[in-house]
Design a protein around this motif. Sequence first.
Motif, PDB file in Angstrom:
ATOM      1  N   GLY A 132       0.701  -0.975   0.101  1.00 51.95           N
ATOM      2  CA  GLY A 132       0.144   0.026  -0.117  1.00 51.95           C
ATOM      3  C   GLY A 132       1.008   1.276  -0.111  1.00 51.95           C
ATOM      4  N   ALA A 133       2.156   1.204   0.281  1.00 56.03           N
ATOM      5  CA  ALA A 133       3.109   2.180   0.298  1.00 56.03           C
ATOM      6  C   ALA A 133       4.302   1.774  -0.512  1.00 56.03           C
ATOM      7  N   CYS A 134       4.830   2.992  -1.122  1.00 57.51           N
ATOM      8  CA  CYS A 134       6.101   2.776  -2.097  1.00 57.51           C
ATOM      9  C   CYS A 134       7.058   1.873  -1.161  1.00 57.51           C
ATOM     10  N   LEU A 135       7.582   1.079  -2.045  1.00 60.40           N
ATOM     11  CA  LEU A 135       8.432   0.157  -1.304  1.00 60.40           C
ATOM     12  C   LEU A 135       9.896   1.029  -1.313  1.00 60.40           C
ATOM     13  N   ASN A 136      10.044   1.778  -1.924  1.00 64.65           N
ATOM     14  CA  ASN A 136      11.465   2.518  -2.217  1.00 64.65           C
ATOM     15  C   ASN A 136      11.485   3.683  -1.140  1.00 64.65           C
ATOM     16  N   CYS A 137      10.419   4.306  -1.125  1.00 62.72           N
ATOM     17  CA  CYS A 137      10.598   5.583  -0.210  1.00 62.72           C
ATOM     18  C   CYS A 137       9.540   5.673   0.950  1.00 62.72           C
ATOM     19  N   GLY A 138       8.581   4.890   0.787  1.00 62.81           N
ATOM     20  CA  GLY A 138       7.397   4.697   1.773  1.00 62.81           C
ATOM     21  C   GLY A 138       6.278   5.527   1.762  1.00 62.81           C
ATOM     22  N   THR A 139       6.184   6.279   0.700  1.00 61.83           N
ATOM     23  CA  THR A 139       5.273   7.199   0.524  1.00 61.83           C
ATOM     24  C   THR A 139       3.845   6.271   0.181  1.00 61.83           C
ATOM     25  N   GLN A 140       2.371   6.663   0.804  1.00 71.16           N
ATOM     26  CA  GLN A 140       1.513   6.292   0.164  1.00 71.16           C
ATOM     27  C   GLN A 140       1.197   6.189  -1.211  1.00 71.16           C
ATOM     28  N   LEU A 141       0.833   4.870  -1.934  1.00 67.68           N
ATOM     29  CA  LEU A 141       0.605   4.896  -3.246  1.00 67.68           C
ATOM     30  C   LEU A 141      -0.628   5.598  -3.595  1.00 67.68           C
ATOM     31  N   VAL A 142      -0.802   6.254  -4.840  1.00 69.72           N
ATOM     32  CA  VAL A 142      -1.796   6.768  -5.551  1.00 69.72           C
ATOM     33  C   VAL A 142      -1.883   6.442  -6.848  1.00 69.72           C
ATOM     34  N   GLY A 143      -2.207   5.430  -7.309  1.00 66.61           N
ATOM     35  CA  GLY A 143      -2.129   5.216  -8.879  1.00 66.61           C
ATOM     36  C   GLY A 143      -1.074   4.187  -8.985  1.00 66.61           C
ATOM     37  N   SER A 144      -0.687   4.063 -10.318  1.00 68.79           N
ATOM     38  CA  SER A 144       0.326   2.973 -10.793  1.00 68.79           C
ATOM     39  C   SER A 144       1.950   3.275 -10.441  1.00 68.79           C
ATOM     40  N   HIS A 145       2.034   4.488 -10.198  1.00 70.32           N
ATOM     41  CA  HIS A 145       3.309   4.888 -10.093  1.00 70.32           C
ATOM     42  C   HIS A 145       3.478   5.671  -8.531  1.00 70.32           C
ATOM     43  N   CYS A 146       4.732   5.895  -7.847  1.00 69.35           N
ATOM     44  CA  CYS A 146       4.660   6.573  -6.556  1.00 69.35           C
ATOM     45  C   CYS A 146       5.048   8.074  -6.946  1.00 69.35           C
ATOM     46  N   HIS A 147       4.095   9.025  -6.569  1.00 73.00           N
ATOM     47  CA  HIS A 147       4.218  10.233  -7.009  1.00 73.00           C
ATOM     48  C   HIS A 147       5.291  11.018  -6.346  1.00 73.00           C
ATOM     49  N   GLN A 148       6.180  10.400  -5.509  1.00 78.55           N
ATOM     50  CA  GLN A 148       7.227  10.957  -4.738  1.00 78.55           C
ATOM     51  C   GLN A 148       8.726  10.582  -5.523  1.00 78.55           C
ATOM     52  N   CYS A 149       8.647   9.488  -5.706  1.00 71.99           N
ATOM     53  CA  CYS A 149       9.992   8.974  -6.484  1.00 71.99           C
ATOM     54  C   CYS A 149       9.794   8.566  -7.783  1.00 71.99           C
ATOM     55  N   GLY A 150       8.787   8.170  -8.395  1.00 73.16           N
ATOM     56  CA  GLY A 150       8.418   7.797  -9.585  1.00 73.16           C
ATOM     57  C   GLY A 150       8.535   6.261  -9.793  1.00 73.16           C
ATOM     58  N   GLN A 151       8.811   5.488  -8.475  1.00 71.37           N
ATOM     59  CA  GLN A 151       8.855   4.007  -8.729  1.00 71.37           C
ATOM     60  C   GLN A 151       7.602   3.335  -9.187  1.00 71.37           C
ATOM     61  N   GLN A 152       7.744   2.327  -9.846  1.00 73.12           N
ATOM     62  CA  GLN A 152       6.371   1.633 -10.152  1.00 73.12           C
ATOM     63  C   GLN A 152       5.809   0.881  -9.076  1.00 73.12           C
ATOM     64  N   ALA A 153       4.491   0.851  -8.892  1.00 71.58           N
ATOM     65  CA  ALA A 153       3.968   0.314  -7.810  1.00 71.58           C
ATOM     66  C   ALA A 153       3.542  -1.330  -8.020  1.00 71.58           C
ATOM     67  N   HIS A 154       3.414  -2.052  -7.245  1.00 66.09           N
ATOM     68  CA  HIS A 154       3.042  -3.649  -7.428  1.00 66.09           C
ATOM     69  C   HIS A 154       4.277  -4.164  -8.367  1.00 66.09           C
ATOM     70  N   LEU A 155       5.448  -4.116  -7.995  1.00 67.96           N
ATOM     71  CA  LEU A 155       6.496  -4.612  -8.838  1.00 67.96           C
ATOM     72  C   LEU A 155       6.180  -6.323  -9.065  1.00 67.96           C
ATOM     73  N   HIS A 156       6.578  -6.754 -10.343  1.00 74.73           N
ATOM     74  CA  HIS A 156       6.754  -8.267 -10.285  1.00 74.73           C
ATOM     75  C   HIS A 156       7.827  -8.839  -9.468  1.00 74.73           C
ATOM     76  N   ARG A 157       7.634 -10.172  -9.138  1.00 73.16           N
ATOM     77  CA  ARG A 157       8.712 -11.010  -8.563  1.00 73.16           C
ATOM     78  C   ARG A 157       8.632 -12.247  -9.334  1.00 73.16           C
ATOM     79  N   THR A 158       8.975 -12.149 -10.620  1.00 77.94           N
ATOM     80  CA  THR A 158       8.868 -13.328 -11.377  1.00 77.94           C
ATOM     81  C   THR A 158      10.129 -13.486 -12.187  1.00 77.94           C
ATOM     82  N   LEU A 159      10.262 -14.823 -12.737  1.00 78.84           N
ATOM     83  CA  LEU A 159      11.722 -14.941 -13.567  1.00 78.84           C
ATOM     84  C   LEU A 159      11.396 -14.161 -15.015  1.00 78.84           C
ATOM     85  N   SER A 160      10.139 -13.973 -15.511  1.00 88.41           N
ATOM     86  CA  SER A 160       9.920 -13.255 -16.501  1.00 88.41           C
ATOM     87  C   SER A 160      10.302 -11.619 -16.609  1.00 88.41           C
ATOM     88  N   ALA A 161       9.856 -11.251 -15.319  1.00 87.98           N
ATOM     89  CA  ALA A 161      10.180  -9.925 -14.779  1.00 87.98           C
ATOM     90  C   ALA A 161      11.681  -9.512 -14.676  1.00 87.98           C
TER      91      ALA A 161
END
Length: 390
Positions: free
Chosen positions: A39-68
């Motif tokens: 629910g919060a950005c894993l990079n900077c801890g900012t609460q997420l609103v949308g598909s990217h963090c509006h603070q640092c720009g990191q993508q939300a809900h990142l993959h943890r797969t070999l294809s990723a």
Amino acid sequence: MSDVVEGVGTGVEGGLFAKAVLPRTGGEAPTAKGHFAEGACLNCGTQLVGSHCHQCGQQAHLHRTLSAFAHDIAHGAIHFDGKTWRTLPMLVFKPGELTRRYIDGERTRFVSPMALFLFTIFLMFAVFQIAGISAPTDLTGDKSLQLSELTEEQAERLESRRNTLAERAADPDATEAQRDRAEDALAEVEAQLEALEQARTELPFLADGTERTGAEAGSEEVANETPGDAEIALDASDIRNWEGDLENTDWFRAGVEKWRKNPGLMLYKLQTNFYKFSWLLIPLSIPFVWLIFAWKRGFRAYDHAIFVTYSLSFMTMLILAIVLAGMAGLSPGYVALASLLIPPIHIYKHLRGTYALSRFSALWRLGVMSFLIVVILGLFAMLLMLLGLS
């Protein structure tokens, strides 16, 4: 060659390593179907609103797969993503529109010209190596000069050995047996030096290269002298004086000696320098492009830099395509035709689209630019030669 591969590999490794060691302040997050469900950005801890963090720009809900993971490798190494598929077709068919849109601010949609240029150069290097296209390395060089230098080195070693043995033989603190051994070894070295000197006398090419070259040059001058050619002789003398001044320059003389000793190695260095310093084509080209637009306002050096870099990227890909087509068995006539027709057509379309030129303006600039390209390539070749001499 190894410098280019090592440099690119180090850059890719550094980029991937930087991604791997970036701290994450969000701690462990729950996962769902191979994605983080934070629910919060894993990079900077900012609460997420949308598909990217509006603070640092990191993508939300990142993959943890070999294809990723494979996607991250491809993206980190060559930016092989949607931007590539948008950029390459436009570079081939609508180069002017691509360049103009990039200049006007559409940067995220397309691969940057410098990244594309460096990648195409690296790809060309890799393909050429796989195809076995490289400078010949089996050239023998000047055997007479090599033998002369080996003879000189051997004479210096023997003379040094002789002086050492003479000191030992005359050493009053040495035992009788030590002096006898030193005298025997000294006699053997003296015999070797005498044989070497006799070989130099009987085999002129073993003499010192400088003296031999000077003697041969003098004999050629005498042989080439003809009565009534005073004016020509004066011009030739001037040329020889200029060459003599240049040959007396230490770096030039050392470079020429390298080429004479091992031309195969120097050709290999020339090829390696081409890959390492191909980016010099960009700053070399920008002033000439500016020159043909000097009186037109609204175009800046940055615009010319983007134009030049995208154009060089296309030409590199064209060289790759032509080489691969030739290796695949395409008729040499078609290969030659493509080599002659495609570059000017592409430059013409590129000029018109980038600078919004009329047909006549684009055509005459294409003619001037064709001449300037020869000048630029000549300057680049001279720089490579100077780098090879250093």
